[in-house]
Design a protein around this motif. Structure first.
Motif, PDB file in Angstrom:
ATOM      1  N   ARG A 191      31.399  30.642  33.077  1.00 20.40           N
ATOM      2  CA  ARG A 191      31.839  31.744  32.216  1.00 20.40           C
ATOM      3  C   ARG A 191      32.673  32.750  33.024  1.00 20.40           C
ATOM      4  O   ARG A 191      33.637  33.325  32.515  1.00 20.40           O
ATOM      5  CB  ARG A 191      30.635  32.451  31.610  1.00 20.40           C
ATOM      6  N   ALA A 192      32.285  32.980  34.287  1.00 12.44           N
ATOM      7  CA  ALA A 192      33.048  33.906  35.128  1.00 12.44           C
ATOM      8  C   ALA A 192      34.463  33.390  35.362  1.00 12.44           C
ATOM      9  O   ALA A 192      35.440  34.152  35.288  1.00 12.44           O
ATOM     10  CB  ALA A 192      32.333  34.118  36.458  1.00 12.44           C
ATOM     11  N   MET A 193      34.596  32.096  35.620  1.00 13.65           N
ATOM     12  CA  MET A 193      35.922  31.533  35.830  1.00 13.65           C
ATOM     13  C   MET A 193      36.752  31.588  34.553  1.00 13.65           C
ATOM     14  O   MET A 193      37.972  31.813  34.591  1.00 13.65           O
ATOM     15  CB  MET A 193      35.805  30.089  36.337  1.00 13.65           C
ATOM     16  N   ASP A 194      36.094  31.405  33.404  1.00 17.35           N
ATOM     17  CA  ASP A 194      36.800  31.558  32.122  1.00 17.35           C
ATOM     18  C   ASP A 194      37.331  32.978  31.981  1.00 17.35           C
ATOM     19  O   ASP A 194      38.445  33.190  31.470  1.00 17.35           O
ATOM     20  CB  ASP A 194      35.858  31.249  30.958  1.00 17.35           C
ATOM     21  N   ALA A 195      36.536  33.953  32.414  1.00 21.69           N
ATOM     22  CA  ALA A 195      36.945  35.356  32.302  1.00 21.69           C
ATOM     23  C   ALA A 195      38.195  35.629  33.132  1.00 21.69           C
ATOM     24  O   ALA A 195      39.135  36.289  32.656  1.00 21.69           O
ATOM     25  CB  ALA A 195      35.804  36.268  32.760  1.00 21.69           C
ATOM     26  N   PHE A 196      38.230  35.116  34.346  1.00 27.36           N
ATOM     27  CA  PHE A 196      39.414  35.328  35.194  1.00 27.36           C
ATOM     28  C   PHE A 196      40.643  34.642  34.597  1.00 27.36           C
ATOM     29  O   PHE A 196      41.752  35.187  34.644  1.00 27.36           O
ATOM     30  CB  PHE A 196      39.159  34.809  36.606  1.00 27.36           C
ATOM     31  N   MET A 197      40.450  33.474  34.015  1.00 30.86           N
ATOM     32  CA  MET A 197      41.564  32.762  33.404  1.00 30.86           C
ATOM     33  C   MET A 197      42.081  33.510  32.173  1.00 30.86           C
ATOM     34  O   MET A 197      43.293  33.602  31.945  1.00 30.86           O
ATOM     35  CB  MET A 197      41.135  31.344  33.029  1.00 30.86           C
ATOM     36  N   ASN A 198      41.157  34.050  31.383  1.00 31.83           N
ATOM     37  CA  ASN A 198      41.563  34.801  30.189  1.00 31.83           C
ATOM     38  C   ASN A 198      42.309  36.081  30.558  1.00 31.83           C
ATOM     39  O   ASN A 198      43.244  36.487  29.861  1.00 31.83           O
ATOM     40  CB  ASN A 198      40.333  35.178  29.349  1.00 31.83           C
ATOM     41  N   GLY A 199      41.889  36.723  31.645  1.00 31.97           N
ATOM     42  CA  GLY A 199      42.458  38.015  32.009  1.00 31.97           C
ATOM     43  C   GLY A 199      43.851  37.937  32.587  1.00 31.97           C
ATOM     44  O   GLY A 199      44.685  38.811  32.333  1.00 31.97           O
ATOM     45  N   GLY A 200      44.105  36.905  33.361  1.00 31.16           N
ATOM     46  CA  GLY A 200      45.418  36.781  33.979  1.00 31.16           C
ATOM     47  C   GLY A 200      45.729  37.957  34.894  1.00 31.16           C
ATOM     48  O   GLY A 200      44.864  38.469  35.604  1.00 31.16           O
ATOM     49  N   ILE A 201      46.968  38.409  34.875  1.00 33.50           N
ATOM     50  CA  ILE A 201      47.404  39.482  35.775  1.00 33.50           C
ATOM     51  C   ILE A 201      47.070  40.863  35.219  1.00 33.50           C
ATOM     52  O   ILE A 201      46.567  41.723  35.933  1.00 33.50           O
ATOM     53  CB  ILE A 201      48.917  39.371  36.043  1.00 33.50           C
ATOM     54  N   LEU A 202      47.301  41.079  33.935  1.00 37.00           N
ATOM     55  CA  LEU A 202      47.139  42.420  33.354  1.00 37.00           C
ATOM     56  C   LEU A 202      45.860  42.578  32.548  1.00 37.00           C
ATOM     57  O   LEU A 202      45.490  43.705  32.207  1.00 37.00           O
ATOM     58  CB  LEU A 202      48.350  42.745  32.467  1.00 37.00           C
ATOM     59  N   GLY A 203      45.160  41.502  32.224  1.00 36.61           N
ATOM     60  CA  GLY A 203      43.922  41.605  31.481  1.00 36.61           C
ATOM     61  C   GLY A 203      44.124  41.657  29.974  1.00 36.61           C
ATOM     62  O   GLY A 203      45.237  41.867  29.484  1.00 36.61           O
TER      63      GLY A 203
END
Length: 371
Positions: free
Chosen positions: A235-247
């Motif tokens: 889930r944490a890795m999904d969060a980083f992928m969803n956020g990208g550069i600007l969130g």
């Protein structure tokens, strides 16, 4: 603040002696922590049946006293910092023994003791106290004082680490070991002993894998995610992928709704999803700034105790932040460790405030230009 340079009051002298840049960086981390707690904790509170602001109120209620404690400790002179550390390490040892007798078991470990509804994790307080007391022992022995400083610091180290491993808490034991080894090295550890202790450290990690089932499980899941439950990491890795550069924007993240420790050990994932890579880099830079700034302050110090104490406190602070962030990013096996001044956690917040107060105290600019 409008404080004249010739102000000789305690607060006046403190303001011109303390490292204000480090102080401001810590305050910035606290501010980021409040914003992320506001975003990450409501969904966690609702899942456990509490009102949405439960964790926010508790964290904010503790934050002001923590900052007051940090400022208060930073006002102390060196001799009083040593006294405070001795008292704190003694209390911590007693409480660590208490966890083995009447500690509260959470997730298979007894790392907490409760008094009147207040839960305390003694290991958090043992780390900064040990760093200062061990520095005092090492410096006394190195400077030829009539006390067996090396022996006393070693004995203290083994007592605390043994109590931590009995809980069990391998992660805190590793951080305490890193503090002790770095201080011992700076105090003049012979190169042969450096090699022996490095090998002993590697053997201890291998031994921990076979002795502690939870350590083995975490390492196995890190090496082969399919071998066990890796839900929070996924889930944490999904969060980083969803956020990208600007969130995705403040409050717009979705992973926090299903991330059990999104307000605590995995709060960096919430920052990555809602505020993107930019905020994550700012957080990393703030931690790096505090550590590097601290080392810069003591680089030319002629006081061995100051050098060793500051080094121990900085190793604890920097390594704890590094372990948390690396765990969240799946760069190392997961370890339940808070992100300093950002993650939710009362014991961690107060203990870090004491530790950083000690750091600000020992790195104050003394008369004559020395630290």
């Amino acid at each position: 603040m409008s404080i004249a340079r010739n102000d000789t009051s305690i607060l006046g002298r403190w303001w011109w002696e303390v490292d204000r840049w480090t102080l401001f960086a810590i305050l910035a981390l606290c501010g980021i922590g409040v914003v992320l707690t506001l975003s990450a904790s409501p969904s966690v509170a609702e899942r456990i049946g509490a009102d949405s602001m439960h964790f926010v109120r508790k964290q904010v209620t503790l934050l002001l006293p923590a900052l007051c404690i940090m400022i208060g400790v930073s006002l102390l002179e060196l001799r009083n910092i040593r006294r405070l550390a001795i008292v704190l390490v003694g209390v911590s040892i007693v409480l660590l023994m208490g966890t083995l007798v009447f500690g509260t078991e959470i997730k298979g470990a007894t790392r907490w003791v409760s008094f009147g509804g207040v839960t305390i994790q003694p290991s958090e307080f043992a780390k900064p106290a040990f760093a200062v007391v061990a520095a005092s022992f090492f410096s006394a022995s190195r400077l030829g004082e009539d006390i067996p400083g090396y022996t006393m610091s070693t004995a203290l180290y083994f007592v605390i680490v043994t109590l931590l491993l009995l809980q069990p808490d391998v992660g805190q034991s590793i951080i305490l070991s890193a503090i002790w080894f770095v201080q011992f090295f700076l105090a003049g550890l012979p190169m042969m002993l450096v090699i022996v202790m490095a090998l002993a450290g590697v053997m201890s990690l291998v031994g921990a894998y076979f002795i502690f089932p939870h350590v083995q499980s975490r390492i196995d899941r890190f090496l082969d995610p399919a071998s066990g439950d890796s839900y929070q990491i996924d889930r944490a890795m999904d969060a980083f992928m969803n956020g990208g550069i600007l969130g995705t924007g403040p409050g717009e993240g979705t992973v926090k709704n299903t991330l059990p420790d999104g307000h605590a050990d995995f709060i960096l994932a919430v920052a990555g999803e809602e505020f993107g890579l930019i905020l994550c880099l700012i957080i990393v830079l703030l931690y790096a700034f505090v550590v590097l700034r601290g080392f810069t302050r003591v680089l030319n110090s002629n006081n061995l105790f100051v050098v060793l104490a500051a080094t121990g406190l900085l190793v604890q602070f920097g390594l704890q932040a590094l372990v948390n962030m690396a765990s969240t990013l799946s760069l190392i096996p997961t370890k339940g460790m808070t992100l300093p001044f950002i993650s939710y956690g009362g014991s961690s917040l107060i203990a870090l405030a004491i530790g950083m107060g000690m750091l600000l105290a020992v790195t104050r600019s003394r008369p004559g230009g020395t630290v």
